[in-house]
Design an enzyme around this catalytic site. Structure first.
Site, PDB file in Angstrom:
ATOM      1  N   CYS A 142      -7.569  -7.626 -10.690  1.00 59.99           N
ATOM      2  CA  CYS A 142      -6.572  -8.697 -10.617  1.00 59.99           C
ATOM      3  C   CYS A 142      -7.003  -9.934 -11.382  1.00 59.99           C
ATOM      4  O   CYS A 142      -6.163 -10.675 -11.888  1.00 59.99           O
ATOM      5  CB  CYS A 142      -6.234  -8.992  -9.168  1.00 59.99           C
ATOM      6  SG  CYS A 142      -5.288  -7.627  -8.447  1.00 59.99           S
TER       7      CYS A 142
ATOM      8  N   GLU B 106       0.826  -1.209   0.000  1.00 56.47           N
ATOM      9  CA  GLU B 106       0.000   0.000   0.000  1.00 56.47           C
ATOM     10  C   GLU B 106       0.856   1.253   0.000  1.00 56.47           C
ATOM     11  O   GLU B 106       2.091   1.203   0.034  1.00 56.47           O
ATOM     12  CB  GLU B 106      -0.951  -0.055   1.206  1.00 56.47           C
ATOM     13  CG  GLU B 106      -1.898  -1.250   1.094  1.00 56.47           C
ATOM     14  CD  GLU B 106      -2.923  -1.326   2.202  1.00 56.47           C
ATOM     15  OE1 GLU B 106      -2.790  -0.614   3.223  1.00 56.47           O
ATOM     16  OE2 GLU B 106      -3.882  -2.114   2.056  1.00 56.47           O
TER      17      GLU B 106
ATOM     18  N   GLU C  89      -1.523  -9.541  -6.422  1.00 57.28           N
ATOM     19  CA  GLU C  89      -1.414 -10.164  -7.743  1.00 57.28           C
ATOM     20  C   GLU C  89      -0.499  -9.357  -8.668  1.00 57.28           C
ATOM     21  O   GLU C  89       0.150  -9.923  -9.559  1.00 57.28           O
ATOM     22  CB  GLU C  89      -2.804 -10.306  -8.380  1.00 57.28           C
ATOM     23  CG  GLU C  89      -3.736 -11.252  -7.627  1.00 57.28           C
ATOM     24  CD  GLU C  89      -4.527 -10.578  -6.500  1.00 57.28           C
ATOM     25  OE1 GLU C  89      -4.089  -9.528  -5.995  1.00 57.28           O
ATOM     26  OE2 GLU C  89      -5.594 -11.107  -6.140  1.00 57.28           O
TER      27      GLU C  89
HETATM   28  N1  THU Z   1      -6.050  -6.611  -2.341  1.00 55.81           N
HETATM   29  C1  THU Z   1      -5.174  -7.420  -3.000  1.00 55.81           C
HETATM   30  O1  THU Z   1      -3.966  -7.376  -2.772  1.00 55.81           O
HETATM   31  N2  THU Z   1      -5.671  -8.276  -3.927  1.00 55.81           N
HETATM   32  C2  THU Z   1      -6.990  -8.454  -4.200  1.00 55.81           C
HETATM   33  O2  THU Z   1      -7.343  -9.187  -5.116  1.00 55.81           O
HETATM   34  C3  THU Z   1      -7.989  -7.779  -3.348  1.00 55.81           C
HETATM   35  C4  THU Z   1      -7.483  -6.610  -2.584  1.00 55.81           C
HETATM   36  C5  THU Z   1      -5.519  -5.660  -1.374  1.00 55.81           C
HETATM   37  C6  THU Z   1      -5.546  -4.221  -1.821  1.00 55.81           C
HETATM   38  C7  THU Z   1      -5.492  -3.486  -0.503  1.00 55.81           C
HETATM   39  O3  THU Z   1      -4.128  -3.351  -0.131  1.00 55.81           O
HETATM   40  C8  THU Z   1      -6.191  -4.414   0.468  1.00 55.81           C
HETATM   41  O4  THU Z   1      -6.268  -5.679  -0.175  1.00 55.81           O
HETATM   42  C9  THU Z   1      -7.583  -3.973   0.863  1.00 55.81           C
HETATM   43  O5  THU Z   1      -8.377  -3.749  -0.257  1.00 55.81           O
END
Ligand code: THU
Length: 149
Positions: free
Chosen positions: A109, A64, A75
């Site tokens: 993703c 993040e 992903e």
């Molecule tokens: N997130 C992912 O890494 N992959 C996904 O397919 C769904 C969401 C992450 C993004 C963010 O850092 C956190 O999950 C909350 O949305």
């Protein structure tokens, strides 16, 4: 438990049931990646691991950013590693949340997975193993670009 992956993970759909993926091993790699997540804003760590058609494994975690919108999904990191380490096709993918259980990839993703795995790529879901064309029906992909050339 003595059963194979299908028994260990419940229902499977279509041809995905016949695969010989080490789903438990892939889940372990996804959990290891999830533990590296940088998610100080959402507190929602995600990890993903994918099996490539040449036998190697790639993985990723979410990263993040203080500028929330530029955060990277797990992903994204996995696909980046896939390409950086020689490319190939994803054949099986396991995405997990903070509890280590299967997590459905977000829509963006799924599109990434479609590009590098296509319709036959298997995905572990909370409902068992599904094919990419079941979780992203009528997908837009490279073939659509060919049609208009
Ligand atoms: N997130 C992912 O890494 N992959 C996904 O397919 C769904 C969401 C992450 C993004 C963010 O850092 C956190 O999950 C909350 O949305």
């Amino acid at each position: 438990m003595s059963g194979g992956p299908e028994q260990a993970h419940g229902s499977s759909a279509g041809e995905a049931a016949a695969d010989d993926t080490d789903w438990d091993g892939l889940q372990r790699e996804a959990i290891a990646a999830m533990r590296r997540a940088y998610a100080p804003y959402s507190h929602f760590p995600v990890g993903v691991a994918g099996l490539v058609d040449d036998g190697r494994t790639v993985s990723g975690c979410n990263v993040e950013n203080a500028a929330y919108g530029v955060g990277l999904c797990a992903e994204c990191g996995m696909v980046s590693e896939l390409v950086r380490t020689g490319g190939g096709r994803l054949t099986s993918v396991y995405c997990v949340g903070g509890d280590g259980e299967a997590l459905m990839p977000c829509g963006r993703c799924r599109q990434l997975l479609w590009e590098h795995g296509g319709p036959d790529c298997r995905l572990m879901t909370p409902e068992g193993v599904l094919r990419m064309d079941e979780v992203l029906p009528q997908a837009f992909g490279p073939d659509n670009l060919e049609e208009s050339r």
